[in-house]
Design a protein around this motif. Structure first.
Motif, PDB file in Angstrom:
ATOM      1  N   PHE A   1       1.467  -4.263   7.955  1.00 39.29           N
ATOM      2  CA  PHE A   1       2.692  -3.662   7.422  1.00 39.29           C
ATOM      3  C   PHE A   1       3.704  -3.381   8.522  1.00 39.29           C
ATOM      4  O   PHE A   1       4.848  -3.057   8.233  1.00 39.29           O
ATOM      5  CB  PHE A   1       2.358  -2.407   6.604  1.00 39.29           C
ATOM      6  CG  PHE A   1       1.697  -2.751   5.288  1.00 39.29           C
ATOM      7  CD1 PHE A   1       2.451  -3.188   4.215  1.00 39.29           C
ATOM      8  CD2 PHE A   1       0.319  -2.686   5.145  1.00 39.29           C
ATOM      9  CE1 PHE A   1       1.857  -3.552   3.012  1.00 39.29           C
ATOM     10  CE2 PHE A   1      -0.292  -3.038   3.944  1.00 39.29           C
ATOM     11  CZ  PHE A   1       0.487  -3.473   2.875  1.00 39.29           C
TER      12      PHE A   1
ATOM     13  N   ALA B   1       4.491  -7.843   5.686  1.00 39.86           N
ATOM     14  CA  ALA B   1       4.772  -6.916   4.576  1.00 39.86           C
ATOM     15  C   ALA B   1       5.511  -7.634   3.456  1.00 39.86           C
ATOM     16  O   ALA B   1       5.509  -7.183   2.312  1.00 39.86           O
ATOM     17  CB  ALA B   1       5.590  -5.743   5.095  1.00 39.86           C
TER      18      ALA B   1
ATOM     19  N   ARG C   1       7.566  -8.166  -0.880  1.00 38.48           N
ATOM     20  CA  ARG C   1       7.510  -6.807  -0.333  1.00 38.48           C
ATOM     21  C   ARG C   1       7.189  -5.768  -1.426  1.00 38.48           C
ATOM     22  O   ARG C   1       6.342  -4.901  -1.225  1.00 38.48           O
ATOM     23  CB  ARG C   1       8.870  -6.501   0.317  1.00 38.48           C
ATOM     24  CG  ARG C   1       8.880  -5.317   1.241  1.00 38.48           C
ATOM     25  CD  ARG C   1      10.244  -5.166   1.886  1.00 38.48           C
ATOM     26  NE  ARG C   1      10.649  -6.375   2.594  1.00 38.48           N
ATOM     27  CZ  ARG C   1      10.228  -6.713   3.823  1.00 38.48           C
ATOM     28  NH1 ARG C   1       9.395  -5.924   4.463  1.00 38.48           N
ATOM     29  NH2 ARG C   1      10.643  -7.825   4.399  1.00 38.48           N
TER      30      ARG C   1
ATOM     31  N   ALA D   1      -0.015  -0.517   0.702  1.00 42.15           N
ATOM     32  CA  ALA D   1       0.271  -0.020   2.051  1.00 42.15           C
ATOM     33  C   ALA D   1      -0.635   1.137   2.464  1.00 42.15           C
ATOM     34  O   ALA D   1      -0.947   1.291   3.641  1.00 42.15           O
ATOM     35  CB  ALA D   1       1.735   0.377   2.162  1.00 42.15           C
TER      36      ALA D   1
END
Ligand code: MRU
Length: 361
Positions: free
Chosen positions: A282, A247, A352, A359
């Motif tokens: 993730f 992630a 991130r 995501a």
């Protein structure tokens, strides 16, 4: 994948024979052979033995494996998924694809389980090819920009790649090589430095074979030469695929990738990873947390195979049996060494905040 004047995928369903066909990558580059999968165990064997390999292709093959299991026994969804999950540990696409199959197919119940799972596998294969083509478009545009900025019309863009992240590693197009193919199609002159990628030589055996099929200029080098080639001013950009991205943008890929990224940083060269969003895990927060890194058989290093002058394949021992071997198959390149992550949705910073936008895709 361009081959013999036509276009071929690395996996497809032969509806007449009711069999799943794959290009047997253990036979390349000396022989182009089609291998047929008829049972769940055939699919597991193909993945474990690396007849099929490359993160996206492993995922799609596994889902065809689910179909092969369900047509034998419509009640075997759970057991088939468990068996397929055990085939290879590192590429997250395998787990992502099987997770999707579990959700889709358990909702459908047992009525026509085989038909539903075949439709799902065919759709996933199409989806993979479309994702790879789209990410190739973004990567190709990036290469075109680098060529204009660094080379003008004077010379080809020099690209260095590691392992095989081409059409053979996915259903079609591939990841890192998709960018190369798209740039070449757009008229960018290119030369690709191909790392051999010991011990299974995916670079020498597969990437060179693919680039030859596509008519793209390339040179094979040993893995240890990558830093030298960069320091000699012969590289403009490094680009690889990936088996799992955290992630936070850390890139797990074929063993040796970390050293490519280190050498790129020391030579002020950009290092990109190209991958479908299905390769981003993730649930893996960052490189600070360990992921399963596959360790393969010592024989992959201590034995070697090739073609004798008469054309017969032969296997020879390079190192005595007493030599202690550790055969790590993957490494992790920290996000700080990664210039960007090329996906089907565009090019993202390896951090991130930037990747969070992907995501829910
Ligand atoms: O062990 P392999 O050959 O399956 O490893 C493949 C790689 O590491 C590739 O670079 C990666 O899967 C990206 S492929 C699109």
């Amino acid at each position: 994948m361009p081959i013999k004047g036509g276009q071929l995928k690395s996996i497809w369903y032969d509806a007449e024979a009711c069999e799943v066909c794959v290009v047997d990558q253990t036979r390349l580059p000396h022989e182009f052979a089609i291998h047929r999968l008829r049972t769940l165990e055939d699919a597991c064997e193909a993945i474990t033995s690396m007849r099929v390999r490359g993160a996206p292709l492993i995922g799609v093959t596994a889902v065809f494996g689910v179909y092969l299991a369900l047509r034998e026994n419509p009640d075997s969804l759970e057991i088939a998924i468990k068996r397929l999950r055990e085939t290879r540990p590192t590429a997250v696409n395998l787990h992502w694809a099987l997770g999707r199959a579990a959700r889709e197919l358990s909702e459908q119940g047992h009525a026509d389980a085989a038909g539903m799972s075949l439709a799902f596998a065919l759709a996933l294969a199409e989806e993979d090819a479309a994702c790879c083509e789209a990410l190739g478009g973004h990567g190709g545009e990036l290469l075109r920009r680098l060529w204009r900025e660094h080379c003008g019309q004077d010379r080809p863009l020099q690209v260095l790649t590691h392992c095989n992240a081409g059409a053979l590693a996915a259903v079609d197009w591939g990841t890192a090589l998709a960018a190369v193919y798209k740039a070449a199609n757009a008229g960018v002159p290119l030369h690709v430095w191909v790392n051999e990628t010991r011990p299974r030589n995916q670079g020498g055996a597969l990437t060179c074979w693919e680039l030859r099929q596509a008519g793209i200029d390339h040179s094979l080098i040993v893995d240890g030469a990558a830093g030298h080639v960069m320091a000699s001013g012969l590289v403009d950009v490094c680009i690889t695929g990936s088996d799992r991205v955290s992630a936070a943008g850390d890139v797990c890929n074929k063993i040796g990738t970390y050293q490519v990224a280190l050498a790129a940083r020391d030579n002020n060269l950009p290092f990109y990873a190209a991958l479908p969003v299905s390769t981003i895990d993730f649930d893996w927060p960052s490189a600070d947390e360990a992921i399963p890194i596959e360790e393969r058989a010592a024989e992959e290093i201590s034995l070697t195979s090739g073609i004798e002058a008469g054309g017969r394949e032969t296997r020879v021992r390079q190192y005595p049996e007493e030599t202690v071997v550790r055969n790590f198959a993957f490494d992790v390149t920290p996000a700080r060494l990664v210039s960007g992550i090329i996906t089907e949705h565009g090019v993202f910073d390896a951090n991130r905040n930037s990747l969070a936008a992907l995501a829910n895709n």
